[in-house]
Design an enzyme around this catalytic site. Structure first.
Site, PDB file in Angstrom:
ATOM      1  N   GLU A 110       0.949  -0.999   0.049  1.00 55.80           N
ATOM      2  CA  GLU A 110       0.075  -0.058   0.076  1.00 55.80           C
ATOM      3  C   GLU A 110       0.843   1.352  -0.011  1.00 55.80           C
ATOM      4  O   GLU A 110       1.875   1.211   0.386  1.00 55.80           O
ATOM      5  CB  GLU A 110      -0.808   0.003   1.259  1.00 55.80           C
ATOM      6  CG  GLU A 110      -1.753  -1.272   1.437  1.00 55.80           C
ATOM      7  CD  GLU A 110      -2.482  -0.989   2.784  1.00 55.80           C
ATOM      8  OE1 GLU A 110      -2.590   0.032   3.442  1.00 55.80           O
ATOM      9  OE2 GLU A 110      -2.859  -2.206   3.385  1.00 55.80           O
ATOM     10  N   TYR A 222      -7.286   0.475   7.450  1.00 56.22           N
ATOM     11  CA  TYR A 222      -7.054  -0.592   8.553  1.00 56.22           C
ATOM     12  C   TYR A 222      -8.481  -0.612   9.319  1.00 56.22           C
ATOM     13  O   TYR A 222      -8.868   0.258   9.768  1.00 56.22           O
ATOM     14  CB  TYR A 222      -6.053   0.049   9.538  1.00 56.22           C
ATOM     15  CG  TYR A 222      -5.565  -1.081  10.458  1.00 56.22           C
ATOM     16  CD1 TYR A 222      -5.461  -2.355  10.183  1.00 56.22           C
ATOM     17  CD2 TYR A 222      -5.048  -0.616  11.803  1.00 56.22           C
ATOM     18  CE1 TYR A 222      -5.018  -3.262  11.307  1.00 56.22           C
ATOM     19  CE2 TYR A 222      -4.413  -1.494  12.633  1.00 56.22           C
ATOM     20  CZ  TYR A 222      -4.616  -2.791  12.428  1.00 56.22           C
ATOM     21  OH  TYR A 222      -4.026  -3.743  13.464  1.00 56.22           O
ATOM     22  N   LYS A 308      10.279   3.848   3.590  1.00 54.90           N
ATOM     23  CA  LYS A 308      10.288   5.202   3.424  1.00 54.90           C
ATOM     24  C   LYS A 308      11.078   5.754   1.997  1.00 54.90           C
ATOM     25  O   LYS A 308      12.037   5.364   2.097  1.00 54.90           O
ATOM     26  CB  LYS A 308      10.437   6.144   4.618  1.00 54.90           C
ATOM     27  CG  LYS A 308       9.857   5.740   5.890  1.00 54.90           C
ATOM     28  CD  LYS A 308       9.099   7.087   6.280  1.00 54.90           C
ATOM     29  CE  LYS A 308       9.406   7.614   7.497  1.00 54.90           C
ATOM     30  NZ  LYS A 308       8.506   8.638   7.617  1.00 54.90           N
ATOM     31  N   CYS A 402      19.765  46.122   9.317  1.00 56.37           N
ATOM     32  CA  CYS A 402      19.094  45.945   8.059  1.00 56.37           C
ATOM     33  C   CYS A 402      19.882  46.486   6.988  1.00 56.37           C
ATOM     34  O   CYS A 402      20.607  47.349   6.890  1.00 56.37           O
ATOM     35  CB  CYS A 402      17.758  47.255   8.116  1.00 56.37           C
ATOM     36  SG  CYS A 402      16.869  46.951   6.579  1.00 56.37           S
ATOM     37  N   CYS A 405      18.213  49.703   5.162  1.00 59.91           N
ATOM     38  CA  CYS A 405      18.364  51.006   5.795  1.00 59.91           C
ATOM     39  C   CYS A 405      19.258  51.204   6.791  1.00 59.91           C
ATOM     40  O   CYS A 405      19.387  52.324   7.443  1.00 59.91           O
ATOM     41  CB  CYS A 405      16.932  51.380   6.248  1.00 59.91           C
ATOM     42  SG  CYS A 405      16.333  50.512   7.652  1.00 59.91           S
ATOM     43  N   CYS A 420      13.284  44.332  10.979  1.00 60.77           N
ATOM     44  CA  CYS A 420      13.546  45.909  10.830  1.00 60.77           C
ATOM     45  C   CYS A 420      12.687  46.735  11.376  1.00 60.77           C
ATOM     46  O   CYS A 420      11.555  46.640  10.914  1.00 60.77           O
ATOM     47  CB  CYS A 420      14.000  46.231   9.473  1.00 60.77           C
ATOM     48  SG  CYS A 420      14.220  47.845   9.297  1.00 60.77           S
ATOM     49  N   CYS A 426      12.100  52.444   5.833  1.00 59.20           N
ATOM     50  CA  CYS A 426      12.904  51.528   5.133  1.00 59.20           C
ATOM     51  C   CYS A 426      12.406  51.154   3.669  1.00 59.20           C
ATOM     52  O   CYS A 426      11.389  50.841   3.600  1.00 59.20           O
ATOM     53  CB  CYS A 426      13.053  50.252   6.281  1.00 59.20           C
ATOM     54  SG  CYS A 426      13.827  49.045   5.530  1.00 59.20           S
TER      55      CYS A 426
HETATM   56  S1  IVH Z   1      -1.311   0.718   8.638  1.00 60.89           S
HETATM   57  C1  IVH Z   1      -0.636  -1.316  13.030  1.00 60.89           C
HETATM   58  N1  IVH Z   1      -1.304   1.679   6.367  1.00 60.89           N
HETATM   59  O1  IVH Z   1       1.736   5.389   9.158  1.00 60.89           O
HETATM   60  C2  IVH Z   1      -0.513  -0.590  11.599  1.00 60.89           C
HETATM   61  N2  IVH Z   1      -0.478   3.241   8.085  1.00 60.89           N
HETATM   62  O2  IVH Z   1       3.706   4.367  11.569  1.00 60.89           O
HETATM   63  C3  IVH Z   1      -1.613   0.671  11.388  1.00 60.89           C
HETATM   64  N3  IVH Z   1       0.092   5.321   7.434  1.00 60.89           N
HETATM   65  O3  IVH Z   1       0.410   5.812  12.022  1.00 60.89           O
HETATM   66  C4  IVH Z   1      -1.104   1.566  10.271  1.00 60.89           C
HETATM   67  N4  IVH Z   1      -0.421   5.290   5.240  1.00 60.89           N
HETATM   68  O4  IVH Z   1      -0.730   7.384  10.156  1.00 60.89           O
HETATM   69  C5  IVH Z   1      -0.972   2.042   7.774  1.00 60.89           C
HETATM   70  N5  IVH Z   1      -1.192   2.308   4.209  1.00 60.89           N
HETATM   71  C6  IVH Z   1      -1.341   2.663   5.595  1.00 60.89           C
HETATM   72  C7  IVH Z   1      -0.641   3.782   5.875  1.00 60.89           C
HETATM   73  C8  IVH Z   1      -0.307   4.032   7.479  1.00 60.89           C
HETATM   74  C9  IVH Z   1       0.088   5.971   6.288  1.00 60.89           C
HETATM   75  C10 IVH Z   1       0.719   6.104   8.542  1.00 60.89           C
HETATM   76  C11 IVH Z   1      -0.328   5.853   9.869  1.00 60.89           C
HETATM   77  C12 IVH Z   1       0.597   5.423  10.912  1.00 60.89           C
HETATM   78  C13 IVH Z   1       1.842   5.423  10.237  1.00 60.89           C
HETATM   79  C14 IVH Z   1       2.861   4.300  10.756  1.00 60.89           C
END
Ligand code: IVH
Length: 664
Positions: A110, A222, A308, A402, A405, A420, A426
């Site tokens: 996801e 979720y 990430k 500044c 001025c 300033c 100015c």
């Molecule tokens: S699942 C126990 N799915 O990322 C798992 N989280 O640290 C619950 N987030 O606090 C989270 N996209 O705010 C999940 N597709 C996604 C997400 C997602 C963004 C955020 C969420 C969570 C943090 C994970």
């Protein structure tokens, strides 16, 4: 049709069209038809408060009732995910799961949405509570604000479980974020650094009517509950989308590590085309049974991980630091860089924000610095490659005077910026004020722009905004690149600006924190500039949306004799410094001299309408009860602390009908 049925029919229709528009992106009726139905429902509900429903589509417009958020415990704690930036840790995760399960499994891939997380509780198909993550154990109850988000269903359809929670991310789409920041810039308010801050800041606003105007969006990812329809996380979310939730269409089940990496690589670039911010990928073991087998560590599930994306960054040389002086005198340090390619554009300059940031980076001229764009609009410097320092250049220290001025800079208590203080002489402050004054949304003086303002200023033709009204075509046409025609146009446009209404003139003055909306509110509450000039703190803060900071700024503006003299000259030039006759119709003195506090919930009119009525009839609306309060206009459920205070001070309580009778 009986009234009750009519109300119910309208509600069902509006829920359905709302879903078509905000979740499916496929409206089947026009916006006007939708608005007409909504108005019809609002009118019926107003006439028949006995049929009130907390999940009516009309609840989406929010209310301006201020309230502190109640803290509530999460039924299931809101955990976070293990984070990684490395592909090899993704492989490690996959192998760990494989070993622990020792059977076939699927991974649901996801997008990781970069907003603020929310937990929604539904009972019998109705949204009953929305709570922020908070500390994971308990969060803020922001139900009223969440109800204004159109892609969150207030009532469900289809075959949903009678009780469940669903979690997701509240987001501010890029276009909304950019527009909001443009507005903030015009009002000289601090900008939101990224859509995540904007979304969480908005969700915590006390006034849900403002939340409603901010156009937030939400994706749900979720589902939690004891009676979910399937064993698969993916399958449950597809079901949830049938009940009315907005679920990402970019979820994908992977059956091998290769498929996981395919997904990651695809979205690393493709995510730039999405309308909302994402900062990574979330990988979840799909089967809930397998999730239970894998279990949790103290902080996060063993069945999921977040990968990430690396924020794009580039390494380049810092050539120089320059300082810009803004219209309010705020000093912005700017890093001048060796041009470098970053996320498709060439970056030559980056913001250094303020003195503390510069000190924190320990910057020296000639340093190799990292520039990042991330979710931010302006590139920023995030670090220095100290190993690349061969010769150490001069240390960057914030200027003390500044650059324009020469005045000694000041730093106000609690503020990060230097200013300033030389407002009156100015040059960039003077020119900035004139540019703001002539801008389209203020006095709308055509034919003048920053360059002409600069030219006129350098030629000594204008030193302030009132000088504009002393200009003659003959003075202008003598200047470089200015013919008779453009000179005539400018004069004509300056002449027309004398018809610009009071509210825009107020905005044009450039009083700190008085943006367009505030100027409109002020123009509605005061007959003319004299009345505003003599208003005290109490009167000003009694106006909707005007807090202590704005009120104080208005008072200081009028305390300065230079400003008072400027207004006299603008007035003599013929600008509109009072409300037009048209605006004044319907005004009476029936409540003159009275200070009225509004409390509770009303059935005939909204609070805003009552506030407007008080103001139109010469009264002042005030936020808190004091000895000066004339009476309290009270609806249903007046706050107990207000009631107690009113009784203590012996203040009269007037109900809606009595109040309306007073005015009729
Ligand atoms: S699942 C126990 N799915 O990322 C798992 N989280 O640290 C619950 N987030 O606090 C989270 N996209 O705010 C999940 N597709 C996604 C997400 C997602 C963004 C955020 C969420 C969570 C943090 C994970």
């Amino acid at each position: 049709m009986a009234i009750k049925e009519q109300i119910e029919w309208l509600r069902a229709e509006l829920h359905r069209h709302n879903y078509n528009y905000y979740v499916l992106n496929a409206p089947v009726i026009s916006d006007k038809e939708f608005d007409d139905m909504m108005r019809q429902l609002q009118d019926l509900e107003k006439e028949h408060p006995e049929y009130m429903d907390a999940n009516s589509p009309t609840m989406r417009v929010g209310s301006d009732l201020n309230k502190d958020f109640k803290q509530v415990y999460h039924k299931y704690p809101m955990l976070s995910l293990g984070n990684t930036y490395s592909e090899s840790e993704v492989s490690d995760f996959y192998e760990r799961v494989k070993k622990a399960l020792n059977e076939d499994f699927e991974i649901c891939c996801e997008l990781k949405y970069d907003g603020t997380s929310i937990s929604l509780t539904y009972e019998d198909g109705k949204l009953v509570q929305a709570v922020t993550r908070g500390d994971g154990e308990k969060g803020d109850d922001v139900t009223d604000n969440v109800k204004t988000i159109r892609s969150i269903p207030l009532v469900l359809h289809g075959d949903y479980p009678s009780f469940f929670e669903i979690r997701g991310e509240i987001l501010m789409p890029w276009v909304v974020f950019e527009e909001l920041n443009r507005e903030k810039e015009a009002r000289e308010e601090p900008l939101f650094a990224n859509p995540r801050n904007a979304a969480s800041g908005t969700l915590k606003l006390q006034n849900s009517a403002i939340v409603a105007s901010r156009k937030l969006d939400a994706y749900l990812y979720y589902l939690l509950g004891e009676s979910l329809p399937y064993d698969g996380h993916y399958e449950n979310l597809q079901a949830a989308s049938q009940w009315g939730f907005k679920v990402s269409e970019h979820m994908k089940k992977a059956r091998s590590l290769e498929e996981v990496f395919e997904y990651i690589n695809y979205w690393d670039t493709e995510r730039k085309n999405l309308s909302v911010a994402t900062d990574g990928i979330v990988l979840k073991v799909n089967s809930l049974r397998q999730q239970r087998n894998l279990g949790y560590t103290a902080k996060s599930p063993r069945w999921a991980i977040a990968y990430k994306f690396q924020a794009e960054r580039a390494l380049t040389r810092l050539n120089q630091v320059t300082y810009q002086v803004g219209r309010t005198g705020a000093i912005t340090p700017v890093a001048n860089l060796e041009p470098v390619q970053l996320s498709g554009t060439i970056v030559k300059r980056a913001s250094l924000h303020n003195a503390d940031i510069i000190d924190g980076l320990d910057l020296h001229i000639g340093d190799m610095v990292y520039v990042e764009k991330g979710g931010e609009i302006i590139p920023k410097i995030t670090g220095v490659d100290k190993d690349a320092r061969i010769l150490v250049g001069e240390k960057v220290t914030f200027i003390t005077h500044c650059p324009e001025c020469g005045s000694k800079l000041v730093r106000y208590e609690g503020e990060a910026a230097h200013y300033c203080p030389n407002e009156t002489s100015c040059p960039p402050q003077i020119k900035g004020r004139i540019e703001h004054f002539i801008s389209r949304r203020a006095m709308n003086i055509d034919g003048l722009g920053p360059e002409t303002v600069d030219l006129f200023y350098r030629q000594g033709l204008i030193k302030d905004t009132a000088d504009l009204y002393q200009l003659h075509a003959d003075d202008i046409k003598k200047l470089d690149r200015m013919g008779q025609k453009s000179a005539d146009n400018i004069i004509q446009s300056i002449e027309s600006s004398k018809q610009v209404p009071f509210e825009r003139v107020l905005f044009a003055l450039g009083i700190r924190f008085v943006g367009e909306t505030v100027a409109k509110k002020i123009a509605k509450s005061f007959r003319d500039i004299e009345e505003l000039e003599h208003a005290d703190l109490n009167t000003l803060t009694g106006i909707d949306e005007i807090g202590g900071k704005i009120a104080q700024s208005i008072i200081s503006y009028f305390q300065n004799p230079v400003n008072r003299h400027l207004i006299e000259r603008l007035k003599a030039a013929g600008l509109q410094f009072s409300r037009s006759e048209e605006d004044l119709s319907g005004y009476t003195d029936k409540l003159a001299g009275q200070s009225i506090v509004i409390s509770g919930v009303f059935s005939h009119h909204s609070r805003d309408e009552y506030k407007a009525m008080i103001e139109r009839n010469g009264g002042k609306h005030s936020g808190s009860i004091s000895g000066k309060t004339s009476f309290i206009l009270a609806g249903e459920n007046m706050g107990p602390s207000k009631l107690e205070k009113a009784q203590k001070l012996g203040i009269r309580i007037v109900d809606e009908d009595e109040f309306l009778a007073m005015l009729s």
